[in-house]
Design a protein around this motif. Structure first.
Motif, PDB file in Angstrom:
ATOM      1  N   LEU A  26       0.850  -1.192   0.000  1.00  0.00           N
ATOM      2  CA  LEU A  26       0.000   0.000   0.000  1.00  0.00           C
ATOM      3  C   LEU A  26       0.885   1.241   0.000  1.00  0.00           C
ATOM      4  N   LEU A  27       0.699   2.083  -1.015  1.00  0.00           N
ATOM      5  CA  LEU A  27       1.514   3.291  -1.148  1.00  0.00           C
ATOM      6  C   LEU A  27       0.798   4.541  -0.650  1.00  0.00           C
ATOM      7  N   SER A  28      -0.532   4.606  -0.849  1.00  0.00           N
ATOM      8  CA  SER A  28      -1.282   5.802  -0.467  1.00  0.00           C
ATOM      9  C   SER A  28      -2.768   5.489  -0.347  1.00  0.00           C
ATOM     10  N   LYS A  29      -3.426   6.176   0.593  1.00  0.00           N
ATOM     11  CA  LYS A  29      -4.875   6.071   0.753  1.00  0.00           C
ATOM     12  C   LYS A  29      -5.567   7.335   0.241  1.00  0.00           C
ATOM     13  N   ASN A  30      -4.821   8.229  -0.398  1.00  0.00           N
ATOM     14  CA  ASN A  30      -5.338   9.532  -0.810  1.00  0.00           C
ATOM     15  C   ASN A  30      -5.772   9.588  -2.271  1.00  0.00           C
ATOM     16  N   TYR A  31      -6.584   8.638  -2.684  1.00  0.00           N
ATOM     17  CA  TYR A  31      -7.080   8.608  -4.061  1.00  0.00           C
ATOM     18  C   TYR A  31      -8.597   8.496  -4.050  1.00  0.00           C
ATOM     19  N   MET A  32      -9.208   8.888  -5.166  1.00  0.00           N
ATOM     20  CA  MET A  32     -10.659   8.800  -5.307  1.00  0.00           C
ATOM     21  C   MET A  32     -10.982   7.973  -6.551  1.00  0.00           C
ATOM     22  N   ALA A  33     -12.089   7.243  -6.477  1.00  0.00           N
ATOM     23  CA  ALA A  33     -12.569   6.436  -7.608  1.00  0.00           C
ATOM     24  C   ALA A  33     -14.079   6.621  -7.703  1.00  0.00           C
ATOM     25  N   LYS A  34     -14.701   5.868  -8.588  1.00  0.00           N
ATOM     26  CA  LYS A  34     -16.155   5.974  -8.801  1.00  0.00           C
ATOM     27  C   LYS A  34     -16.945   5.833  -7.509  1.00  0.00           C
ATOM     28  N   THR A  35     -16.516   4.918  -6.645  1.00  0.00           N
ATOM     29  CA  THR A  35     -17.287   4.620  -5.436  1.00  0.00           C
ATOM     30  C   THR A  35     -16.772   5.371  -4.204  1.00  0.00           C
ATOM     31  N   GLY A  36     -15.819   6.277  -4.381  1.00  0.00           N
ATOM     32  CA  GLY A  36     -15.283   7.027  -3.245  1.00  0.00           C
ATOM     33  C   GLY A  36     -13.798   6.791  -3.069  1.00  0.00           C
ATOM     34  N   GLN A  37     -13.371   6.605  -1.813  1.00  0.00           N
ATOM     35  CA  GLN A  37     -11.959   6.453  -1.493  1.00  0.00           C
ATOM     36  C   GLN A  37     -11.340   5.265  -2.215  1.00  0.00           C
ATOM     37  N   ALA A  38     -10.087   5.455  -2.624  1.00  0.00           N
ATOM     38  CA  ALA A  38      -9.334   4.394  -3.298  1.00  0.00           C
ATOM     39  C   ALA A  38      -7.901   4.405  -2.785  1.00  0.00           C
ATOM     40  N   PHE A  39      -7.236   3.255  -2.894  1.00  0.00           N
ATOM     41  CA  PHE A  39      -5.874   3.092  -2.418  1.00  0.00           C
ATOM     42  C   PHE A  39      -4.947   2.807  -3.593  1.00  0.00           C
ATOM     43  N   LEU A  40      -3.730   3.346  -3.536  1.00  0.00           N
ATOM     44  CA  LEU A  40      -2.706   3.087  -4.542  1.00  0.00           C
ATOM     45  C   LEU A  40      -1.772   2.005  -4.015  1.00  0.00           C
ATOM     46  N   PHE A  41      -1.586   0.941  -4.816  1.00  0.00           N
ATOM     47  CA  PHE A  41      -0.727  -0.181  -4.446  1.00  0.00           C
ATOM     48  C   PHE A  41       0.398  -0.338  -5.458  1.00  0.00           C
ATOM     49  N   SER A  42       1.544  -0.846  -4.979  1.00  0.00           N
ATOM     50  CA  SER A  42       2.675  -1.127  -5.859  1.00  0.00           C
ATOM     51  C   SER A  42       2.504  -2.455  -6.579  1.00  0.00           C
ATOM     52  N   ASN A  43       1.732  -3.367  -5.977  1.00  0.00           N
ATOM     53  CA  ASN A  43       1.557  -4.696  -6.553  1.00  0.00           C
ATOM     54  C   ASN A  43       0.216  -5.275  -6.102  1.00  0.00           C
ATOM     55  N   VAL A  44      -0.372  -6.108  -6.930  1.00  0.00           N
ATOM     56  CA  VAL A  44      -1.591  -6.836  -6.598  1.00  0.00           C
ATOM     57  C   VAL A  44      -1.462  -8.249  -7.138  1.00  0.00           C
ATOM     58  N   ARG A  45      -2.339  -9.150  -6.696  1.00  0.00           N
ATOM     59  CA  ARG A  45      -2.319 -10.534  -7.166  1.00  0.00           C
ATOM     60  C   ARG A  45      -3.753 -11.008  -7.325  1.00  0.00           C
ATOM     61  N   ASN A  46      -3.925 -12.140  -7.974  1.00  0.00           N
ATOM     62  CA  ASN A  46      -5.240 -12.750  -8.186  1.00  0.00           C
ATOM     63  C   ASN A  46      -6.206 -11.802  -8.885  1.00  0.00           C
ATOM     64  N   ILE A  47      -5.676 -11.104  -9.881  1.00  0.00           N
ATOM     65  CA  ILE A  47      -6.501 -10.185 -10.660  1.00  0.00           C
ATOM     66  C   ILE A  47      -6.350 -10.492 -12.147  1.00  0.00           C
ATOM     67  N   VAL A  48      -7.335 -10.040 -12.895  1.00  0.00           N
ATOM     68  CA  VAL A  48      -7.304 -10.093 -14.348  1.00  0.00           C
ATOM     69  C   VAL A  48      -7.284  -8.643 -14.818  1.00  0.00           C
ATOM     70  N   ILE A  49      -6.403  -8.327 -15.746  1.00  0.00           N
ATOM     71  CA  ILE A  49      -6.309  -6.965 -16.279  1.00  0.00           C
ATOM     72  C   ILE A  49      -7.148  -6.876 -17.546  1.00  0.00           C
ATOM     73  N   GLY A  50      -8.024  -5.888 -17.584  1.00  0.00           N
ATOM     74  CA  GLY A  50      -8.937  -5.705 -18.710  1.00  0.00           C
ATOM     75  C   GLY A  50      -8.298  -4.941 -19.861  1.00  0.00           C
ATOM     76  N   GLN A  51      -9.162  -4.504 -20.779  1.00  0.00           N
ATOM     77  CA  GLN A  51      -8.735  -3.756 -21.961  1.00  0.00           C
ATOM     78  C   GLN A  51      -8.185  -2.396 -21.565  1.00  0.00           C
ATOM     79  N   LYS A  52      -7.163  -1.946 -22.298  1.00  0.00           N
ATOM     80  CA  LYS A  52      -6.651  -0.611 -22.008  1.00  0.00           C
ATOM     81  C   LYS A  52      -7.568   0.435 -22.634  1.00  0.00           C
TER      82      LYS A  52
END
Length: 106
Positions: A26-52
């Motif tokens: 976890l790098l930061s908790k100071n982000y916003m997304a569609k549903t409100g607060q969002a977190f910035l991470f350096s790495n994630v797992r068990n995800i599928v990346i969609g279309q760019k």
């Protein structure tokens, strides 16, 4: 997936509880997304990346790709692929997870 260390230091998909990220990623908790607060991470797992896609966000125009849980398909956030502004380049290759879509491990 084998999990080592403190289970409470783990973020999971709120929908199905699959492990998504560790607290030390976890790098930061100071982000916003569609549903409100969002977190910035350096790495994630068990995800599928969609279309760019190109998207205009609060801090500029980015090329991003959606992130989806590999277990249940829930949309969790996005990956920054490219930032148009030099001062936002630090986000490239990093991941946004929406707070409402993840839960701390048990």
């Amino acid at each position: 997936m084998e999990i080592h260390g403190d289970q409470s230091a783990l973020y999971r998909c709120r929908n199905c509880q699959v492990p998504i990220a560790f607290r030390d990623e976890l790098l930061s908790k100071n982000y916003m997304a569609k549903t409100g607060q969002a977190f910035l991470f350096s790495n994630v797992r068990n995800i599928v990346i969609g279309q760019k896609e190109e998207r205009t966000l609060i801090t500029g125009v980015y090329t991003i790709a959606g992130l989806f849980c590999s277990n249940c398909g829930e949309e969790l956030g996005w990956k920054y692929l490219q930032a148009s502004e030099a001062r936002q380049k630090f986000k490239e290759g990093k991941f946004i997870l929406e707070r409402s879509k993840i839960a701390k491990g048990y």
